[in-house]
Design a protein around this motif. Structure first.
Motif, PDB file in Angstrom:
ATOM      1  N   THR A 212       0.808  -1.219   0.000  1.00  0.00           N
ATOM      2  CA  THR A 212       0.000   0.000   0.000  1.00  0.00           C
ATOM      3  C   THR A 212       0.838   1.265   0.000  1.00  0.00           C
ATOM      4  OG1 THR A 212      -0.121  -0.042   2.415  1.00  0.00           O
ATOM      5  CG2 THR A 212      -1.907  -1.113   1.216  1.00  0.00           C
ATOM      6  N   ILE A 213       2.130   1.154   0.269  1.00  0.00           N
ATOM      7  CA  ILE A 213       2.999   2.330   0.345  1.00  0.00           C
ATOM      8  C   ILE A 213       4.173   2.134  -0.603  1.00  0.00           C
ATOM      9  CG2 ILE A 213       4.561   3.624   1.856  1.00  0.00           C
ATOM     10  CD1 ILE A 213       2.711   2.972   4.142  1.00  0.00           C
ATOM     11  N   GLY A 214       4.447   3.164  -1.360  1.00  0.00           N
ATOM     12  CA  GLY A 214       5.570   3.100  -2.283  1.00  0.00           C
ATOM     13  C   GLY A 214       6.909   3.189  -1.552  1.00  0.00           C
ATOM     14  N   GLU A 215       7.966   2.837  -2.261  1.00  0.00           N
ATOM     15  CA  GLU A 215       9.297   2.792  -1.656  1.00  0.00           C
ATOM     16  C   GLU A 215       9.740   4.146  -1.118  1.00  0.00           C
ATOM     17  OE1 GLU A 215      13.824   1.869  -3.190  1.00  0.00           O
ATOM     18  OE2 GLU A 215      12.158   0.799  -4.131  1.00  0.00           O
ATOM     19  N   TRP A 216       9.581   5.207  -1.913  1.00  0.00           N
ATOM     20  CA  TRP A 216      10.026   6.539  -1.485  1.00  0.00           C
ATOM     21  C   TRP A 216       9.146   7.087  -0.375  1.00  0.00           C
ATOM     22  CZ3 TRP A 216      14.743   7.413  -2.497  1.00  0.00           C
ATOM     23  CH2 TRP A 216      15.318   6.894  -3.660  1.00  0.00           C
ATOM     24  N   GLU A 217       7.871   6.800  -0.441  1.00  0.00           N
ATOM     25  CA  GLU A 217       6.968   7.234   0.632  1.00  0.00           C
ATOM     26  C   GLU A 217       7.328   6.531   1.946  1.00  0.00           C
ATOM     27  OE1 GLU A 217       2.193   7.745   1.542  1.00  0.00           O
ATOM     28  OE2 GLU A 217       2.828   6.476  -0.107  1.00  0.00           O
ATOM     29  N   ALA A 218       7.665   5.251   1.867  1.00  0.00           N
ATOM     30  CA  ALA A 218       8.073   4.497   3.055  1.00  0.00           C
ATOM     31  C   ALA A 218       9.341   5.103   3.665  1.00  0.00           C
ATOM     32  CB  ALA A 218       8.299   3.032   2.702  1.00  0.00           C
ATOM     33  N   ILE A 219      10.273   5.510   2.825  1.00  0.00           N
ATOM     34  CA  ILE A 219      11.505   6.134   3.314  1.00  0.00           C
ATOM     35  C   ILE A 219      11.197   7.455   3.995  1.00  0.00           C
ATOM     36  CG2 ILE A 219      13.690   7.202   2.586  1.00  0.00           C
ATOM     37  CD1 ILE A 219      13.846   4.933   0.469  1.00  0.00           C
ATOM     38  N   ASP A 220      10.306   8.245   3.403  1.00  0.00           N
ATOM     39  CA  ASP A 220       9.902   9.515   4.022  1.00  0.00           C
ATOM     40  C   ASP A 220       9.242   9.282   5.380  1.00  0.00           C
ATOM     41  OD1 ASP A 220      10.855  10.992   1.908  1.00  0.00           O
ATOM     42  OD2 ASP A 220       8.888  11.209   0.946  1.00  0.00           O
ATOM     43  N   ILE A 221       8.361   8.304   5.454  1.00  0.00           N
ATOM     44  CA  ILE A 221       7.682   7.985   6.716  1.00  0.00           C
ATOM     45  C   ILE A 221       8.697   7.532   7.754  1.00  0.00           C
ATOM     46  CG2 ILE A 221       6.051   6.404   7.818  1.00  0.00           C
ATOM     47  CD1 ILE A 221       4.433   6.494   5.175  1.00  0.00           C
ATOM     48  N   LEU A 222       9.630   6.679   7.353  1.00  0.00           N
ATOM     49  CA  LEU A 222      10.654   6.189   8.275  1.00  0.00           C
ATOM     50  C   LEU A 222      11.521   7.334   8.799  1.00  0.00           C
ATOM     51  CD1 LEU A 222      12.164   3.894   9.676  1.00  0.00           C
ATOM     52  CD2 LEU A 222      13.539   3.666   7.590  1.00  0.00           C
ATOM     53  N   GLU A 223      11.944   8.217   7.923  1.00  0.00           N
ATOM     54  CA  GLU A 223      12.756   9.357   8.358  1.00  0.00           C
ATOM     55  C   GLU A 223      11.994  10.231   9.351  1.00  0.00           C
ATOM     56  OE1 GLU A 223      14.010  11.316   4.797  1.00  0.00           O
ATOM     57  OE2 GLU A 223      15.712   9.953   4.503  1.00  0.00           O
ATOM     58  N   THR A 224      10.733  10.482   9.070  1.00  0.00           N
ATOM     59  CA  THR A 224       9.915  11.271   9.985  1.00  0.00           C
ATOM     60  C   THR A 224       9.772  10.566  11.323  1.00  0.00           C
ATOM     61  OG1 THR A 224       8.661  12.224   8.145  1.00  0.00           O
ATOM     62  CG2 THR A 224       7.647  12.332  10.314  1.00  0.00           C
ATOM     63  N   PHE A 225       9.521   9.268  11.293  1.00  0.00           N
ATOM     64  CA  PHE A 225       9.371   8.475  12.513  1.00  0.00           C
ATOM     65  C   PHE A 225      10.636   8.532  13.365  1.00  0.00           C
ATOM     66  CE2 PHE A 225       9.703   4.423  14.814  1.00  0.00           C
ATOM     67  CZ  PHE A 225       8.495   4.401  15.487  1.00  0.00           C
ATOM     68  N   LEU A 226      11.783   8.329  12.733  1.00  0.00           N
ATOM     69  CA  LEU A 226      13.046   8.292  13.472  1.00  0.00           C
ATOM     70  C   LEU A 226      13.465   9.664  14.010  1.00  0.00           C
ATOM     71  CD1 LEU A 226      15.106   5.853  11.221  1.00  0.00           C
ATOM     72  CD2 LEU A 226      14.039   5.370  13.440  1.00  0.00           C
ATOM     73  N   ASN A 227      13.030  10.726  13.354  1.00  0.00           N
ATOM     74  CA  ASN A 227      13.418  12.075  13.762  1.00  0.00           C
ATOM     75  C   ASN A 227      12.388  12.771  14.644  1.00  0.00           C
ATOM     76  OD1 ASN A 227      15.942  12.130  12.391  1.00  0.00           O
ATOM     77  ND2 ASN A 227      14.840  12.373  10.472  1.00  0.00           N
ATOM     78  N   THR A 228      11.302  12.105  14.973  1.00  0.00           N
ATOM     79  CA  THR A 228      10.257  12.702  15.805  1.00  0.00           C
ATOM     80  C   THR A 228      10.534  12.401  17.272  1.00  0.00           C
ATOM     81  OG1 THR A 228       8.614  12.475  14.047  1.00  0.00           O
ATOM     82  CG2 THR A 228       7.784  12.744  16.285  1.00  0.00           C
ATOM     83  N   GLU A 229      10.503  13.444  18.085  1.00  0.00           N
ATOM     84  CA  GLU A 229      10.716  13.302  19.527  1.00  0.00           C
ATOM     85  C   GLU A 229       9.387  13.055  20.238  1.00  0.00           C
ATOM     86  OE1 GLU A 229      13.643  13.320  21.147  1.00  0.00           O
ATOM     87  OE2 GLU A 229      14.661  13.479  19.216  1.00  0.00           O
ATOM     88  N   TYR A 230       9.453  12.404  21.369  1.00  0.00           N
ATOM     89  CA  TYR A 230       8.275  12.157  22.203  1.00  0.00           C
ATOM     90  C   TYR A 230       7.888  13.441  22.926  1.00  0.00           C
ATOM     91  CZ  TYR A 230       5.552  10.342  26.130  1.00  0.00           C
ATOM     92  OH  TYR A 230       4.588  10.124  27.070  1.00  0.00           O
ATOM     93  N   ASP A 231       6.599  13.799  22.868  1.00  0.00           N
ATOM     94  CA  ASP A 231       6.097  15.018  23.516  1.00  0.00           C
ATOM     95  C   ASP A 231       6.058  14.897  25.033  1.00  0.00           C
ATOM     96  OD1 ASP A 231       5.780  16.524  21.272  1.00  0.00           O
ATOM     97  OD2 ASP A 231       3.633  16.206  21.095  1.00  0.00           O
ATOM     98  N   GLY A 232       5.703  13.712  25.517  1.00  0.00           N
ATOM     99  CA  GLY A 232       5.608  13.513  26.962  1.00  0.00           C
ATOM    100  C   GLY A 232       4.423  14.237  27.561  1.00  0.00           C
ATOM    101  N   MET A 233       4.493  14.459  28.833  1.00  0.00           N
ATOM    102  CA  MET A 233       3.505  15.178  29.631  1.00  0.00           C
ATOM    103  C   MET A 233       2.091  14.617  29.497  1.00  0.00           C
ATOM    104  SD  MET A 233       5.208  17.401  31.223  1.00  0.00           S
ATOM    105  CE  MET A 233       5.781  19.031  31.360  1.00  0.00           C
ATOM    106  N   PHE A 234       1.325  15.090  28.539  1.00  0.00           N
ATOM    107  CA  PHE A 234      -0.099  14.770  28.422  1.00  0.00           C
ATOM    108  C   PHE A 234      -0.344  13.269  28.327  1.00  0.00           C
ATOM    109  CE2 PHE A 234      -3.928  14.076  25.868  1.00  0.00           C
ATOM    110  CZ  PHE A 234      -4.859  14.729  26.673  1.00  0.00           C
ATOM    111  N   HIS A 235       0.479  12.544  27.627  1.00  0.00           N
ATOM    112  CA  HIS A 235       0.256  11.121  27.379  1.00  0.00           C
ATOM    113  C   HIS A 235       0.933  10.210  28.408  1.00  0.00           C
ATOM    114  CE1 HIS A 235      -1.624  12.146  23.592  1.00  0.00           C
ATOM    115  NE2 HIS A 235      -0.624  12.970  23.386  1.00  0.00           N
TER     116      HIS A 235
END
Length: 83
Positions: A17-40
């Motif tokens: 369901t996801i193309g190769e380049w889209e998967a890479i973009d999603i992975l990069e975003t996932f790996l570079n996203t920090e946890y917000d904490g607090m509320f959750h």
């Protein structure tokens, strides 16, 4: 969002369901996203407590109880609704 809100460390993507380049973009975003904490943190702590209870054999140490009526009379069961 799963990384930011839940501090996730696993990412699953559908290969059909996801193309190769889209998967890479999603992975990069996932790996570079920090946890917000607090509320959750409250929700994550509840999950952590449930996991600790379930994974250290506490659930399996209780004694079975007998059902006294109905088609399952005299069957031994464990009441898992407590934990």
């Amino acid at each position: 969002m799963t990384r930011r809100h839940n501090d996730a460390n696993i990412l699953c993507l559908g290969g059909r369901t996801i193309g190769e380049w889209e998967a890479i973009d999603i992975l990069e975003t996932f790996l570079n996203t920090e946890y917000d904490g607090m509320f959750h943190d409250g929700s994550l702590n509840l999950i952590r407590e449930a996991e600790e209870y379930r994974m250290n054999d506490n659930v399996w140490q209780e004694k079975p109880r007998k059902i006294s009526t109905g088609p399952l009379a005299d069957a031994e069961i464990f009441d898992r609704s407590k934990g």
